[in-house]
Scaffold this motif. Structure first.
Motif, PDB file in Angstrom:
ATOM      1  N   GLY A 194      86.808  -5.076 -34.914  1.00 40.99           N
ATOM      2  CA  GLY A 194      87.654  -6.087 -34.421  1.00 40.99           C
ATOM      3  C   GLY A 194      88.199  -5.687 -32.999  1.00 40.99           C
ATOM      4  O   GLY A 194      88.230  -6.493 -32.281  1.00 40.99           O
ATOM      5  N   GLY A 195      88.470  -4.307 -32.895  1.00 35.62           N
ATOM      6  CA  GLY A 195      89.068  -3.877 -31.607  1.00 35.62           C
ATOM      7  C   GLY A 195      88.119  -4.294 -30.387  1.00 35.62           C
ATOM      8  O   GLY A 195      88.411  -4.491 -29.406  1.00 35.62           O
ATOM      9  N   PHE A 196      86.705  -3.682 -30.841  1.00 36.52           N
ATOM     10  CA  PHE A 196      85.653  -3.771 -29.919  1.00 36.52           C
ATOM     11  C   PHE A 196      85.466  -5.245 -29.451  1.00 36.52           C
ATOM     12  O   PHE A 196      85.201  -5.831 -28.305  1.00 36.52           O
ATOM     13  N   ALA A 197      85.397  -6.069 -30.488  1.00 36.91           N
ATOM     14  CA  ALA A 197      85.090  -7.448 -30.262  1.00 36.91           C
ATOM     15  C   ALA A 197      86.163  -8.212 -29.440  1.00 36.91           C
ATOM     16  O   ALA A 197      85.911  -8.623 -28.492  1.00 36.91           O
ATOM     17  N   LEU A 198      87.363  -7.777 -29.564  1.00 35.65           N
ATOM     18  CA  LEU A 198      88.518  -8.444 -29.106  1.00 35.65           C
ATOM     19  C   LEU A 198      88.578  -8.025 -27.602  1.00 35.65           C
ATOM     20  O   LEU A 198      88.471  -8.797 -26.573  1.00 35.65           O
ATOM     21  N   LEU A 199      88.414  -6.839 -27.317  1.00 32.23           N
ATOM     22  CA  LEU A 199      88.254  -6.291 -26.040  1.00 32.23           C
ATOM     23  C   LEU A 199      86.997  -6.733 -25.131  1.00 32.23           C
ATOM     24  O   LEU A 199      87.369  -7.182 -24.027  1.00 32.23           O
ATOM     25  N   LEU A 200      85.907  -6.758 -25.797  1.00 36.18           N
ATOM     26  CA  LEU A 200      84.653  -6.897 -24.985  1.00 36.18           C
ATOM     27  C   LEU A 200      84.671  -8.635 -24.987  1.00 36.18           C
ATOM     28  O   LEU A 200      83.984  -9.066 -23.833  1.00 36.18           O
ATOM     29  N   THR A 201      85.091  -9.393 -25.832  1.00 38.71           N
ATOM     30  CA  THR A 201      85.001 -10.719 -25.604  1.00 38.71           C
ATOM     31  C   THR A 201      85.935 -11.526 -24.747  1.00 38.71           C
ATOM     32  O   THR A 201      85.564 -12.496 -24.085  1.00 38.71           O
ATOM     33  N   LEU A 202      87.230 -10.811 -24.721  1.00 39.90           N
ATOM     34  CA  LEU A 202      88.361 -11.799 -24.184  1.00 39.90           C
ATOM     35  C   LEU A 202      88.705 -10.962 -23.030  1.00 39.90           C
ATOM     36  O   LEU A 202      89.588 -11.783 -22.277  1.00 39.90           O
ATOM     37  N   PHE A 203      88.529  -9.799 -22.659  1.00 37.37           N
ATOM     38  CA  PHE A 203      89.183  -9.269 -21.474  1.00 37.37           C
ATOM     39  C   PHE A 203      87.779  -8.851 -20.548  1.00 37.37           C
ATOM     40  O   PHE A 203      86.928  -8.657 -20.747  1.00 37.37           O
ATOM     41  N   ASP A 204      88.519  -8.729 -19.191  1.00 36.74           N
ATOM     42  CA  ASP A 204      87.421  -8.373 -18.092  1.00 36.74           C
ATOM     43  C   ASP A 204      87.135  -6.798 -18.292  1.00 36.74           C
ATOM     44  O   ASP A 204      87.299  -6.253 -17.117  1.00 36.74           O
ATOM     45  N   ILE A 205      86.480  -6.332 -19.214  1.00 36.53           N
ATOM     46  CA  ILE A 205      86.001  -5.053 -19.480  1.00 36.53           C
ATOM     47  C   ILE A 205      84.554  -5.096 -18.426  1.00 36.53           C
ATOM     48  O   ILE A 205      83.809  -6.061 -18.568  1.00 36.53           O
ATOM     49  N   ARG A 206      84.200  -3.952 -17.897  1.00 37.18           N
ATOM     50  CA  ARG A 206      83.102  -3.742 -17.181  1.00 37.18           C
ATOM     51  C   ARG A 206      81.866  -3.514 -18.275  1.00 37.18           C
ATOM     52  O   ARG A 206      82.111  -2.707 -19.107  1.00 37.18           O
ATOM     53  N   HIS A 207      80.656  -3.790 -17.723  1.00 41.16           N
ATOM     54  CA  HIS A 207      79.509  -2.919 -18.767  1.00 41.16           C
ATOM     55  C   HIS A 207      79.561  -3.612 -20.304  1.00 41.16           C
ATOM     56  O   HIS A 207      79.504  -2.888 -20.967  1.00 41.16           O
ATOM     57  N   LYS A 208      80.019  -4.841 -20.249  1.00 42.34           N
ATOM     58  CA  LYS A 208      79.977  -5.404 -21.717  1.00 42.34           C
ATOM     59  C   LYS A 208      78.645  -5.350 -22.527  1.00 42.34           C
ATOM     60  O   LYS A 208      78.977  -4.716 -23.484  1.00 42.34           O
ATOM     61  N   ARG A 209      77.727  -5.546 -21.742  1.00 44.57           N
ATOM     62  CA  ARG A 209      76.530  -5.755 -22.602  1.00 44.57           C
ATOM     63  C   ARG A 209      76.040  -4.226 -23.002  1.00 44.57           C
ATOM     64  O   ARG A 209      75.678  -4.057 -24.140  1.00 44.57           O
ATOM     65  N   LEU A 210      76.346  -3.389 -22.043  1.00 38.82           N
ATOM     66  CA  LEU A 210      75.852  -1.929 -22.714  1.00 38.82           C
ATOM     67  C   LEU A 210      76.609  -1.236 -23.744  1.00 38.82           C
ATOM     68  O   LEU A 210      76.399  -1.075 -24.696  1.00 38.82           O
ATOM     69  N   LEU A 211      78.049  -1.584 -23.420  1.00 38.27           N
ATOM     70  CA  LEU A 211      79.066  -1.233 -24.762  1.00 38.27           C
ATOM     71  C   LEU A 211      78.630  -1.954 -25.765  1.00 38.27           C
ATOM     72  O   LEU A 211      78.650  -1.297 -27.038  1.00 38.27           O
ATOM     73  N   GLY A 212      78.352  -3.238 -25.825  1.00 41.72           N
ATOM     74  CA  GLY A 212      77.962  -4.030 -27.004  1.00 41.72           C
ATOM     75  C   GLY A 212      76.593  -3.405 -27.758  1.00 41.72           C
ATOM     76  O   GLY A 212      76.840  -3.218 -28.858  1.00 41.72           O
ATOM     77  N   PHE A 213      75.840  -3.309 -26.999  1.00 39.96           N
ATOM     78  CA  PHE A 213      74.336  -2.581 -27.266  1.00 39.96           C
ATOM     79  C   PHE A 213      74.593  -1.092 -28.056  1.00 39.96           C
ATOM     80  O   PHE A 213      74.127  -1.027 -29.054  1.00 39.96           O
ATOM     81  N   LEU A 214      75.344  -0.573 -27.267  1.00 42.66           N
ATOM     82  CA  LEU A 214      75.807   1.005 -27.864  1.00 42.66           C
ATOM     83  C   LEU A 214      76.480   1.196 -29.326  1.00 42.66           C
ATOM     84  O   LEU A 214      76.098   1.568 -30.224  1.00 42.66           O
ATOM     85  N   PHE A 215      77.561  -0.127 -29.259  1.00 40.22           N
ATOM     86  CA  PHE A 215      78.186  -0.246 -30.437  1.00 40.22           C
ATOM     87  C   PHE A 215      77.379  -0.551 -31.682  1.00 40.22           C
ATOM     88  O   PHE A 215      77.783  -0.196 -32.856  1.00 40.22           O
ATOM     89  N   MET A 216      76.423  -1.399 -31.067  1.00 42.27           N
ATOM     90  CA  MET A 216      75.466  -1.930 -32.410  1.00 42.27           C
ATOM     91  C   MET A 216      74.533  -0.746 -32.993  1.00 42.27           C
ATOM     92  O   MET A 216      74.055  -0.835 -34.140  1.00 42.27           O
ATOM     93  N   LEU A 217      74.495   0.494 -32.121  1.00 47.93           N
ATOM     94  CA  LEU A 217      73.682   1.190 -32.714  1.00 47.93           C
ATOM     95  C   LEU A 217      73.822   2.031 -33.909  1.00 47.93           C
ATOM     96  O   LEU A 217      72.870   2.086 -34.622  1.00 47.93           O
ATOM     97  N   PRO A 218      75.100   2.267 -34.259  1.00 50.58           N
ATOM     98  CA  PRO A 218      75.104   2.977 -35.479  1.00 50.58           C
ATOM     99  C   PRO A 218      75.112   2.148 -36.811  1.00 50.58           C
ATOM    100  O   PRO A 218      74.709   2.713 -37.638  1.00 50.58           O
ATOM    101  N   THR A 219      74.941   0.883 -36.590  1.00 49.05           N
ATOM    102  CA  THR A 219      74.659  -0.093 -37.803  1.00 49.05           C
ATOM    103  C   THR A 219      73.029   0.009 -37.919  1.00 49.05           C
ATOM    104  O   THR A 219      72.388  -0.125 -39.007  1.00 49.05           O
ATOM    105  N   MET A 220      72.274   0.150 -36.912  1.00 49.10           N
ATOM    106  CA  MET A 220      70.685  -0.089 -37.137  1.00 49.10           C
ATOM    107  C   MET A 220      70.202   1.201 -37.265  1.00 49.10           C
ATOM    108  O   MET A 220      69.178   1.395 -37.705  1.00 49.10           O
ATOM    109  N   ILE A 221      71.185   2.480 -37.195  1.00 45.62           N
ATOM    110  CA  ILE A 221      70.486   3.830 -37.498  1.00 45.62           C
ATOM    111  C   ILE A 221      70.750   3.913 -38.950  1.00 45.62           C
ATOM    112  O   ILE A 221      71.589   3.444 -39.497  1.00 45.62           O
TER     113      ILE A 221
END
Lengths: 342, 564
Positions: free
Chosen positions: B79-106
């Motif tokens: 939830g924290g990741f989704a709120l921060l990455l979707t709503l705020f002006d964080i840099r490197h959103k796509r990279l962060l999102g991709f990395l955050f997905m990894l633990p689920t795919m492993i």
């Protein structure tokens, strides 16, 4: 080539159990250009899709010359009907080039490559798209896509060409240009064409015959001139032209074409029984001295004239054109030059 | 004229029977068999009274506790990741999102192994920096809270995806209207966005809970050494100690897992009751809120999280795989590729596992491609009134926990096949069938969504052009759905290659998969071999995810799960 005839064609969809098409019988003469005209939901597209073979009739038959395309027993698959269609969405295959799109029907028919190339080139030149042969449909404008779809119809010499509201997605300027292209296409190919539209001006301008449809039935089938001049029944009268249909006392001897004098008499005896529906076109209504009094409801400036909506003493509406401005709410004298009893 | 009769809608006569046969074999038969055994044993005293056995309730409690706290952790993280990455002006959103997905795919057992390498007294990483707890102190992860925490890490991305999809679907004009009404950024967030995103939160939490209930890899590696059993590991243990009543027991236990999963979904719908925020109006990327000087803090927090949940455990895993033996400190001098040589060239078991997993995954992916292109065509373009029912049936095996599905296939194929008299139980074919069933939905979804994007007039135009069914499929339909079909092949291959739960119950000598091999190596104490194999699996996962990432632009929305 042969004549296309529909014989008491019906279609009932299981989901609604309502007859979408209800006993439609009509014949398109060879090389004719039939427009199916009607409001949305009147069944005209269903008729077209049954002719193409995408929908199966639940009753009646479709014949092309002596060949039965569909009846209760048989149904020829669309791929064996030798028809072509221009879809509202154009239905160009996005992964093929313009030339491949146009040539696909030939490829399926196993026409040799050389012959195919020649016929594709000639079809493309007919719609003035030769320079675009190598492009993808996505790189073309709406009008160009439309012409590719037409060229794809041209290429196989189909018995019947079906057009499903082909101009609906184009802007007004392009429509006129495409209407010209369609007319040219019809003359050149000599194919029997069936054209579905809800735009009466389009139907009038293009077709040799117009079938007016409503609620699954054909109300009238005639030439555009005949339909305009002699519409049958209230619904056709309201659909064709911008006329108003008003209830007036039934004219003596059931005359249909009503002169100015007869109209004047009828308007003055309004309320007498029995009544009849009379179609009055705006160009036949004149604001001039000596007529019945009517109140101006609205006046819309259209450039060359005003389109005026008038209310007769008993509340019925009339439309009129006026060169001079009129004030809303004012009472003006109205002369009706002609009428048509429906 | 006969052949024209059947082509009312242009489909060949065999398409409907084919779809029905596929759905029967892959969904209806195994699930029906499971339900039948469950009902019979429930009526005949619950499988020798497994329900009255006091030993049952501890695993039930463990399952609920680990899943519940795992869900909480997943909601906080995701939830924290989704709120921060979707709503705020964080840099490197796509990279962060991709990395955050990894633990689920492993694969979960790899996640568990990497965390074990990171924590505890034998941690190579902690030893290298001199911070390892003294030898003999307990591994902190071998506990309910350890399992729950890793459940959270593993499933956080599910909450992330669900919430982000909800946030991206929010109507932009609702936010703009609130702004015009005079609300500050914070008030907009509190009064408009968070209430509207509640369904996404709840759905994500429910999915995470269900996924935790069915998770086998993490409690198998963290729980079994400490005798903490959850329902999936209990089934595994009962199965290992096979006897006459085992089938009845495990069907009852699978039913319990099913009930817990359904309960999770029921709670979700309770939470959402009366909150039907059917979103009206223009949806689109909501205006991004500016964090100002807080942005750096937020970014540091996000990257720290990525480091803790992903980088450190994987580093530890790599370190363990390079260490000469379990517990030996890793120095540049002592590092060795011995473990890799061992698993790639010497050990027959791991080589068989590679061949099995890759063969199974390829066969599954390609077999399902064929099934899902035909089934997807039938569902979308066929106009069948059973389309809804068939697609629901195709979804169920994927939604079920892997253990339950494996049990269903065991029950179905334990006896030899009727008529032919051959038993596929214990062979690789039963794993293949279970994979086909389990991943049908994974393969079908991208293909159906691609078919949905193909306007029906494109096929109709081809019919009028004279093209018959096969011609249309090969020239028009298949090229149009090809990118999605390609993605579905990669997705299925990716998931099947990493799969442990189904194969853990279905494997036998010679048919072990990579997931089973990793688990068995760890179980037999060859920790560095297990780590090396895990590292290879992670590399495979990441490269296939990158491949999908590269394809994402050409695919319909929703095909690549981490792109919305």
């Amino acid at each position: 080539m042969a004549q296309l005839s529909l014989d008491r064609l019906s279609k009932r969809f299981a989901a609604t159990d309502r007859a979408a098409v209800d006993g439609v019988s009509l014949t398109v003469r060879e090389g004719g250009f039939l427009a199916l005209l009607g409001p949305s939901g009147c069944g005209k597209t269903t008729v077209l899709r049954m002719i193409a073979g995408f929908e199966q009739p639940t009753g009646g038959a479709i014949r092309l010359g002596s060949r039965v395309l569909a009846d209760g027993e048989v149904s020829v698959a669309p791929e064996h009907r030798n028809m072509a269609m221009v879809f509202q969405s154009y239905a160009l295959w996005p992964h093929m080039s313009v030339a491949d799109n146009v040539g696909y029907p030939l490829k399926v028919r196993r026409i040799a490559t050389e012959e195919r190339r020649r016929r594709v080139a000639s079809a493309l030149s007919a719609v003035r798209l030769e320079p675009y042969a190598g492009r993808r449909p996505a790189d073309l404008s709406g009008g160009q896509r439309q012409r590719v779809a037409l060229a794809r119809c041209l290429v196989t010499d189909p018995d019947v060409v079906l057009l499903d509201e082909p101009l609906a997605n184009l802007d007004r300027h392009l429509r006129q240009e495409m209407e010209e292209t369609f007319r040219e296409f019809h003359q050149r190919s000599g194919a029997t064409m069936v054209y579905v539209t809800h735009d009466q001006a389009e139907a009038m301008a293009l077709a040799t015959d117009v079938a007016v449809m409503s609620e699954g039935k054909v109300l009238q089938l005639a030439t555009p001139q005949e339909i305009y001049a002699r519409p049958e029944g209230r619904q056709v009268g309201m659909l064709i032209g911008q006329g108003a249909v008003i209830k007036l006392p039934s004219p003596a001897g059931d005359t249909r074409a009503l002169t100015e004098d007869m109209m004047g008499t009828l308007l003055r005896t309004m309320g007498a029984e029995p009544v009849a529906d009379v179609l009055v076109r705006p160009q036949d209504v004149e604001i001039a001295d000596g007529g019945v009094a009517a109140r101006v409801i609205s006046a819309l400036f259209e450039g060359e004239r005003y389109a005026v909506k008038l209310s007769l003493p008993d509340g019925q509406m009339l439309r009129a054109f006026s060169r001079l401005p009129v004030r809303i709410g004012e009472t003006v004298p109205v002369l009706v030059r002609a009428g048509w009893r429906l | 004229m006969r052949r024209f009769r059947s082509s009312a809608n242009g489909q060949p006569g065999w398409l409907f029977p084919f779809v029905i046969a596929a759905i029967m074999v892959l969904s209806v038969l195994p699930l029906g068999r499971l339900a039948a055994t469950g009902i019979v044993s429930a009526f005949s005293g619950g499988g020798r009274g497994v329900l009255t056995d006091p030993g049952l309730w501890q695993p039930v409690y463990n399952t609920v506790a680990t899943s519940f706290f795992g869900m909480i952790a997943a909601v906080l993280l995701g939830g924290g990741f989704a709120l921060l990455l979707t709503l705020f002006d964080i840099r490197h959103k796509r990279l962060l999102g991709f990395l955050f997905m990894l633990p689920t795919m492993i694969p979960p057992q790899v996640t568990a192994l990497s965390w074990i390498s990171m924590m505890g007294p034998s941690s190579t990483v902690l030893k290298a920096i001199g911070m390892a707890p003294p030898l003999g102190s307990p591994q902190p992860l071998y506990s309910i809270s350890g399992i729950a925490f890793l459940f959270g890490v593993q499933n956080a991305a599910l909450v992330f995806l669900s919430l982000r999809a909800g946030l991206l679907a929010l109507p932009r004009d609702a936010v703009e209207a609130a702004r015009l009404a005079g609300a500050s950024s914070f008030q907009v967030l509190k009064d408009i966005i968070l209430p509207l995103s509640l369904p996404g939160f709840a759905a994500g939490a429910a999915i995470a809970f269900v996924s935790c209930v069915g998770n086998f890899g993490i409690p198998a590696i963290l729980g079994i050494p400490a005798s903490i059993y959850t329902l999936p590991t209990l089934i595994y243990a009962k199965f290992a100690a096979f006897d006459a009543g085992t089938f009845a027991d495990i069907s009852v236990l699978s039913a319990l897992i099913g009930i817990l999963s359904v309960l999770g979904l029921v709670v979700e719908s309770r939470v959402l009751r009366g909150r039907d925020y059917r979103v009206i109006g223009l949806s689109g990327q909501i205006a991004v809120f500016r964090l100002g000087r807080w942005r750096v803090c937020a970014e540091v927090l996000l990257w720290l999280t990525i480091i803790v949940i992903l980088v450190l455990p994987l580093t530890a895993l790599v370190a363990s795989s390079l260490a000469p033996a379990y517990g030996v400190p890793l120095t540049p001098a002592s590092a060795t590729l011995h473990a890799y040589q061992e698993i790639l060239f010497r050990q027959a078991v791991t080589r068989t596992a590679f061949v099995n997993s890759i063969g199974l995954s390829l066969t599954t992916a390609i077999g399902l491609l064929l099934v899902s292109v035909l089934m997807g065509y039938f569902l979308v373009c066929g106009g069948s009134r059973y389309a809804g029912l068939i697609s629901a049936l195709a979804d169920i095996p994927y939604a079920l926990p892997g253990v339950v599905l494996a049990v269903a296939f065991i029950l179905l194929f334990a006896a030899p096949l009727p008529v032919v008299g051959i038993s596929i139980y214990g062979t690789i074919w039963i794993i293949l069938l279970a994979y086909l069933s389990s991943f049908l939905a994974v393969s079908l979804k991208p293909v159906t969504s691609a078919f949905r994007q193909v306007d029906s007039s494109l096929e109709e135009a081809a019919r009028l052009a004279g093209a018959g069914f096969f011609r249309r499929m090969t020239d028009i339909m298949v090229p149009l759905v090809a990118p999605a079909a390609g993605a579905s092949v990669i997705l299925v291959f990716l998931i099947a290659c990493n799969e442990l739960t189904v194969s853990a119950l279905l494997w036998s000598a010679g048919t072990q998969t990579l997931g089973v091999a990793i688990y068995n190596l760890d179980d037999s104490g060859s920790f560095n071999l297990a780590s090396a194999l895990s590292v290879l699996v992670v590399i495979m996962v990441i490269s296939m995810m990158l491949l999908l990432e590269a394809m994402a632009k050409r695919l319909p929305k929703g095909v690549v799960p981490w792109h919305s």
